[in-house]
Design a protein around this motif. Sequence first.
Motif, short mmCIF file in Angstrom:
data_model
loop_
_atom_site.label_atom_id
_atom_site.label_comp_id
_atom_site.label_asym_id
_atom_site.label_seq_id
_atom_site.Cartn_x
_atom_site.Cartn_y
_atom_site.Cartn_z
N GLU A 182 0.76 -1.27 0.12
CA GLU A 182 -0.13 0.01 0.13
C GLU A 182 0.68 1.48 -0.11
OE1 GLU A 182 -3.82 -1.51 2.69
OE2 GLU A 182 -2.09 -0.85 3.62
N CYS A 183 2.17 1.18 -0.11
CA CYS A 183 2.94 2.20 -0.10
C CYS A 183 4.04 2.14 -1.11
CB CYS A 183 3.48 2.66 1.41
SG CYS A 183 4.46 1.31 1.96
N PHE A 184 4.79 3.34 -1.38
CA PHE A 184 6.01 3.29 -2.20
C PHE A 184 7.28 4.21 -1.65
CE2 PHE A 184 2.90 3.59 -5.93
CZ PHE A 184 3.66 2.85 -6.73
N MET A 185 8.09 3.41 -1.43
CA MET A 185 9.37 4.09 -1.07
C MET A 185 10.03 4.89 -2.21
SD MET A 185 11.51 4.21 1.58
CE MET A 185 12.56 5.53 1.61
N VAL A 186 10.39 6.13 -2.00
CA VAL A 186 10.78 7.07 -3.25
C VAL A 186 12.16 7.32 -2.82
CG1 VAL A 186 10.18 9.20 -4.53
CG2 VAL A 186 8.28 7.88 -3.44
N ALA A 187 13.17 7.21 -3.68
CA ALA A 187 14.52 7.64 -3.44
C ALA A 187 15.31 7.63 -4.78
CB ALA A 187 15.21 6.48 -2.52
N ALA A 188 16.41 8.46 -4.69
CA ALA A 188 17.42 8.45 -5.81
C ALA A 188 18.45 7.59 -5.32
CB ALA A 188 17.98 9.90 -5.73
N HIS A 189 18.39 6.71 -4.53
CA HIS A 189 19.48 5.66 -4.36
C HIS A 189 19.08 4.42 -4.35
CE1 HIS A 189 20.06 9.46 -1.94
NE2 HIS A 189 21.03 9.40 -2.48
N ILE A 190 19.78 3.45 -5.25
CA ILE A 190 19.26 2.08 -5.24
C ILE A 190 19.19 1.23 -4.22
CG2 ILE A 190 21.36 1.20 -6.43
CD1 ILE A 190 17.35 0.65 -7.63
N PHE A 191 20.12 1.42 -3.44
CA PHE A 191 20.53 0.40 -2.06
C PHE A 191 19.04 0.69 -1.17
CE2 PHE A 191 21.01 3.13 1.77
CZ PHE A 191 21.09 4.41 1.36
N ASP A 192 18.52 2.03 -1.07
CA ASP A 192 17.48 2.28 -0.37
C ASP A 192 16.09 1.49 -0.93
OD1 ASP A 192 15.70 3.39 1.46
OD2 ASP A 192 16.38 5.70 0.78
N LEU A 193 16.00 1.61 -2.13
CA LEU A 193 14.84 1.02 -2.77
C LEU A 193 14.89 -0.71 -2.57
CD1 LEU A 193 14.18 3.35 -5.85
CD2 LEU A 193 13.08 3.29 -3.54
N ARG A 194 16.01 -1.20 -2.94
CA ARG A 194 16.50 -2.66 -2.58
C ARG A 194 16.00 -3.13 -1.25
NH1 ARG A 194 22.19 -2.54 -5.98
NH2 ARG A 194 20.92 -2.79 -7.82
N ALA A 195 16.38 -2.40 -0.23
CA ALA A 195 16.05 -2.57 1.10
C ALA A 195 14.49 -2.57 1.27
CB ALA A 195 16.74 -1.64 2.19
N ALA A 196 13.86 -1.76 0.76
CA ALA A 196 12.26 -1.41 0.97
C ALA A 196 11.75 -2.69 0.01
CB ALA A 196 12.00 -0.07 0.22
N ALA A 197 12.21 -2.92 -1.14
CA ALA A 197 11.59 -3.72 -1.92
C ALA A 197 11.81 -5.50 -1.27
CB ALA A 197 12.24 -3.87 -3.32
N SER A 198 12.50 -5.43 -0.69
CA SER A 198 13.07 -6.83 0.24
C SER A 198 11.97 -7.06 1.18
CB SER A 198 14.42 -6.92 0.73
OG SER A 198 14.55 -6.36 1.95
N LEU A 199 11.25 -6.02 1.59
CA LEU A 199 10.16 -5.99 2.64
C LEU A 199 8.90 -6.08 2.03
CD1 LEU A 199 11.84 -3.81 4.99
CD2 LEU A 199 11.72 -5.99 5.14
N GLY A 200 8.91 -5.97 0.75
CA GLY A 200 7.54 -6.03 -0.07
C GLY A 200 6.98 -4.43 -0.57
N MET A 201 7.88 -3.41 -0.05
CA MET A 201 7.32 -2.25 -0.40
C MET A 201 7.47 -2.07 -1.96
SD MET A 201 8.94 -0.07 2.68
CE MET A 201 8.28 1.35 2.38
N ARG A 202 6.60 -1.35 -2.51
CA ARG A 202 6.67 -0.63 -3.73
C ARG A 202 7.90 0.31 -4.03
NH1 ARG A 202 0.32 -0.67 -5.22
NH2 ARG A 202 0.96 -0.58 -7.59
N THR A 203 8.38 0.63 -5.28
CA THR A 203 9.23 1.46 -5.33
C THR A 203 9.26 2.41 -6.60
OG1 THR A 203 10.55 -0.41 -6.48
CG2 THR A 203 11.04 -0.25 -4.15
N VAL A 204 9.90 3.48 -6.30
CA VAL A 204 10.15 4.67 -7.19
C VAL A 204 11.28 5.24 -7.17
CG1 VAL A 204 9.16 6.74 -8.07
CG2 VAL A 204 7.67 5.51 -6.91
N TYR A 205 12.04 5.33 -8.35
CA TYR A 205 13.40 5.53 -8.43
C TYR A 205 13.40 6.99 -9.02
CZ TYR A 205 18.35 5.63 -9.30
OH TYR A 205 19.79 5.90 -9.39
#
Lengths: 247, 247
Positions: A182-205
Amino acid sequence: MAPIQALIFDVFGTVVDWRSSVVAELELVGKKSGAEKATADWARFAQEWRTGYMTKTRQIAAGASGPRNVDVMHREILDELLTRPEWSQIGELWDESTRQSLNLVWHRLNGWPDSVEGLKELKKHTIIATLSNGNVRLLTDMAKHAALPWDMIFSTELFDTFKPNPKAYLETMRHLAVQPHECFMVAAHIFDLRAAASLGMRTVYVPRPDEDVVVDVKSKAEGGEVDYVVKSFIELAQIIEQLNASG
Amino acid sequence: MAPIQALIFDVFGTVVDWRSSVVAELELVGKKSGAEKATADWARFAQEWRTGYMTKTRQIAAGASGPRNVDVMHREILDELLTRPEWSQIGELWDESTRQSLNLVWHRLNGWPDSVEGLKELKKHTIIATLSNGNVRLLTDMAKHAALPWDMIFSTELFDTFKPNPKAYLETMRHLAVQPHECFMVAAHIFDLRAAASLGMRTVYVPRPDEDVVVDVKSKAEGGEVDYVVKSFIELAQIIEQLNASG
């Protein structure tokens, strides 16, 4: 209930342009103290300050000891830089009050050109929150300084860790009462999005100038690893509006 | 640095008028479900719901076990009220989805008439933050609903306790990096201000209709125990502006 209930933003580099603000203040303080003769390379000084922070937060996130407050950490790194041979001359010129004031430059960063307008638009459609390694007071001051209209400020300081430790993302989702999808992690750094995605969060780069070591991040639709790649928060607002209207 | 760096607000009753919002929604839900015949006394139902919350949070603040999330607590109290003889008829009419939706009325409370205008003015002069026993998602939803322009939302949920446990106030000050004399606790309840004052914080009392058991709170200048008594946040803004201009 809308499909996307919250957007969770990284801040340094993603929402604010730390580099230009920090370099500008270094130049100013350098001039005032007569330190511009000692070195003209403030861009490198700023990068080293930032690199020190990135290294230290990553170590602590992985279990090392060290300050959980970024004001304290920034000051330790600043003092260390000013003992290095190339900058020790400047170190002699900068007294306690100069260092204290300069250290707070990280509270006075400006948004990227699309940040304020994009966040205002996004705020109409969903909760917009930070999840930053910056401490609470830093993020609060910065929001006032740069007119960032956050609905909620989460700092990893509240959770006694740093990103990318999973606890940071899990605690944020718990307090927002949202499921990962139900949420997106939004970041300019792939390491941050990889950590979020590993927990099931959706991701915006959001690629930002000189922010990431990985330079060609692609969306899943293009064979990559993130859900969306957007050029600006305004483009992101269009996506969220469509998702929540169709959901 | 300005003498007053932050105002820390209690929320339920101090910033928002929980009573009128909750009673209005109870009436609406009652009508829809045909429960208005079972009882017309929604004001008493609302007061009992609120009293249950006040009792339980005070017990947990003092060390008792129980939920640290107010959404969970509100739901437990709602379910208990609906088993009482005088309301059990209503309890039979209200299914799970009705209860879930009604329970979130606490996310949809409206500000007192002076709240939004006063907070906007105060925000120009200092940091304005909440310190509420309400959970983070509740306070975030409420800020969006009622257009409350918080710089920072602190919920005791972040600190795993409730007011008036000292930890709530101490953690808030730690994260804001303020000393007790640099901030005001603002509340319509004397118990909250007494806890803040015992830690050295400055205090502002805002009397609100039917909010407090103590009805004649006075300022120190008038022989009382709080630093200021104000009729509205707009009056408070004038005080803060003067203090920070003269300091």
